[in-house]
Design a protein around this motif. Structure first.
Motif, PDB file in Angstrom:
ATOM      1  N   PRO A 148       0.811  -1.233   0.000  1.00 25.17           N
ATOM      2  CA  PRO A 148       0.000   0.000   0.000  1.00 25.17           C
ATOM      3  C   PRO A 148       0.836   1.271   0.000  1.00 25.17           C
ATOM      4  CG  PRO A 148      -0.914  -1.607   1.535  1.00 25.17           C
ATOM      5  CD  PRO A 148       0.407  -2.146   1.097  1.00 25.17           C
ATOM      6  N   ALA A 149       1.797   1.370   0.915  1.00 25.65           N
ATOM      7  CA  ALA A 149       2.621   2.581   0.991  1.00 25.65           C
ATOM      8  C   ALA A 149       3.503   2.730  -0.235  1.00 25.65           C
ATOM      9  CB  ALA A 149       3.474   2.559   2.256  1.00 25.65           C
ATOM     10  N   ILE A 207       1.078   3.901  -3.256  1.00 31.32           N
ATOM     11  CA  ILE A 207       0.537   5.250  -3.059  1.00 31.32           C
ATOM     12  C   ILE A 207       1.658   6.277  -2.985  1.00 31.32           C
ATOM     13  CG2 ILE A 207      -0.828   6.712  -1.496  1.00 31.32           C
ATOM     14  CD1 ILE A 207      -2.449   4.205  -0.803  1.00 31.32           C
ATOM     15  N   PHE A 262      -1.816  -0.387   5.517  1.00 34.20           N
ATOM     16  CA  PHE A 262      -2.551   0.816   5.126  1.00 34.20           C
ATOM     17  C   PHE A 262      -2.324   1.957   6.119  1.00 34.20           C
ATOM     18  CE2 PHE A 262      -4.845  -2.085   2.314  1.00 34.20           C
ATOM     19  CZ  PHE A 262      -4.947  -1.297   1.180  1.00 34.20           C
ATOM     20  N   VAL A 313       0.631   3.995   5.124  1.00 32.93           N
ATOM     21  CA  VAL A 313       0.394   5.000   4.085  1.00 32.93           C
ATOM     22  C   VAL A 313       0.367   6.398   4.698  1.00 32.93           C
ATOM     23  CG1 VAL A 313      -1.278   5.852   2.396  1.00 32.93           C
ATOM     24  CG2 VAL A 313      -0.827   3.393   2.573  1.00 32.93           C
TER      25      VAL A 313
END
Length: 264
Positions: free
Chosen positions: A94-95, A98, A153, A156
């Motif tokens: 996720p990180a 994004i 998440f 993030v």
């Protein structure tokens, strides 16, 4: 860069990369107080490389075992090391995605003292809440896919300067039931592929710039970042079981207040 700048910034990077106190908040202070120029992309890559060497060396046994088991997993082998390796990979997606998409937006819009002060305080309070309220019962080898996704998440949010990557992942780890030491260990292991990926991305950007490289600054910065990061990991894991997160929470609140008082 002067020698004093190199020493201060490299040590700060090494320490704050793994302590839950926000590297962005600390790196803004010297530039604001002393009027130092931005350290540049090459130096940034170097100090992150030092931090990466430190965490890999410190967890060399775990990393080695996970690497071997991960390779064997393609032949059907499965054990706790291979499972943890796959979960770490899952946790950084996720990180990583994004961050790649929003890198320029964050760099241009979210690096203000106001943002850093706010996130330093808000996520400091959240760390305190997790430390006090969470049920800390499991270690990193007992973590599940669902819990890893929650941590992934949450990571993030660390793209917002001042949040602290280690701070938010430790907070999320505590909230999903990891002990303080397990949450810190998982956070540090999670940092390895993320720092590697970020460093690779920055290196590509650096290769596209026709800028002279100060190899003295690079070498000294890497070495000091490595030493300070290694010491930070070692002593943090010892202290976190004895003192908990409260001292770091208090420190974050004070730091956020200083940023508000002097730079906003």
């Amino acid at each position: 860069m002067g020698v004093i700048e190199i020493i201060v910034l490299a040590i700060l990077q090494g320490l704050t990369e793994f302590l839950p106190i926000s590297s962005s908040a600390h790196l803004i202070l010297p530039s604001q107080v002393f009027g130092w120029d931005d350290q540049g992309l090459a130096f940034d890559v170097a100090v992150h490389a030092g931090s990466l060497f430190a965490v890999v060396l410190y967890f060399r046994q775990e990393v080695g075992a996970m690497a071997v088991s991960w390779v064997k997993s393609f032949t059907g082998h499965k054990d706790k090391e291979s499972t943890l390796a796959w979960l770490i990979i899952l946790g950084v997606i996720p990180a990583g995605l994004i961050g790649f998409i929003l890198d320029d937006f964050i760099e241009n819009n979210l690096r203000s003292a106001a943002v850093i002060a706010t996130t330093t305080i808000v996520f400091g309070v959240l760390l305190w809440y997790a430390d006090v309220k969470a049920k800390q019962t499991t270690d990193e080898y007992q973590i599940t896919v669902k819990k890893v996704l929650i941590i992934g998440f949450a990571q993030v949010l660390a793209l917002i300067p001042g949040t602290s990557r280690s701070g938010i992942t430790i907070t999320a780890g505590l909230m999903v039931g990891l002990t303080a030491k397990a949450a810190a260990r998982f956070s540090f292991l999670l940092s390895i592929p993320l720092i590697f990926a970020a460093g690779g991305y920055q290196t590509i950007k650096l290769s596209q710039q026709a800028m002279p490289v100060d190899w003295t600054a690079i070498g000294l910065g890497t070495a000091l970042s490595f030493v300070s990061a290694y010491a930070c990991i070692h002593y943090f894991l010892i202290l976190v079981e004895k003192i908990g997160m409260l001292p770091f929470v208090i420190y974050r609140l004070i730091l956020g207040a200083v940023l508000i008082a002097f730079f906003i």
